[in-house]
Design an enzyme around this catalytic site. Structure first.
Site, PDB file in Angstrom:
ATOM      1  N   GLY A  65      44.712  21.617   2.761  1.00 44.53           N
ATOM      2  CA  GLY A  65      44.958  22.119   1.197  1.00 44.53           C
ATOM      3  C   GLY A  65      44.207  21.929   0.524  1.00 44.53           C
ATOM      4  O   GLY A  65      43.924  23.400   0.323  1.00 44.53           O
ATOM      5  N   GLU A  66      43.525  21.030   0.432  1.00 44.53           N
ATOM      6  CA  GLU A  66      42.707  21.528  -0.819  1.00 44.53           C
ATOM      7  C   GLU A  66      40.795  21.070  -0.523  1.00 44.53           C
ATOM      8  O   GLU A  66      40.487  19.526  -1.217  1.00 44.53           O
ATOM      9  CB  GLU A  66      42.980  20.249  -2.762  1.00 44.53           C
ATOM     10  N   GLU A  67      41.274  21.033   0.669  1.00 45.52           N
ATOM     11  CA  GLU A  67      40.467  19.760   1.620  1.00 45.52           C
ATOM     12  C   GLU A  67      39.375  21.183   1.981  1.00 45.52           C
ATOM     13  O   GLU A  67      39.814  21.882   2.522  1.00 45.52           O
ATOM     14  CB  GLU A  67      41.016  19.402   2.443  1.00 45.52           C
TER      15      GLU A  67
END
Length: 109
Positions: free
Chosen positions: A18-20
């Protein structure tokens, strides 16, 4: 786009979660990868992010792992992931790497 701007054409940047993001730096020593990671940290820290015309602070936590002969893919990913979580626990906006023996801060000598 901010990360891609400080990476080489031959480097691979992909969303990992997701945010990586995952970055693969082919034909790169751990020393040079640490320099690239530092450039990424600085690029994000110095970028003026906005959301709905309002400034937004974005931080980066980095985990580096070098592929050594005999490494299985999951071992390399696990070392990078463990280094990433050390960075998150250290207060974010920093990086850690696996030295082959231990985990160290990105800015370690």
């Amino acid at each position: 786009r901010v990360l891609q701007a400080v990476l080489r054409e031959m480097d691979y940047l992909a969303r990992w979660g997701g945010e990586e993001f995952a970055v693969i730096l082919p034909a790169t020593t751990l020393r040079d990868a640490r320099r690239a990671a530092q450039r990424c940290l600085e690029a994000v820290a110095n970028h003026n992010f906005e959301y709905d015309h309002e400034p937004v602070t974005v931080t980066v936590s980095l985990g580096l792992s070098e592929v050594v002969p005999g490494d299985e893919f999951d071992v390399v990913i696990r070392r990078a992931d463990e280094a990433l979580y050390l960075s998150k626990a250290a207060g974010r906006n920093c990086g850690h790497f696996h030295s082959g023996d231990d985990f160290l801060a990105l800015d370690s000598p």
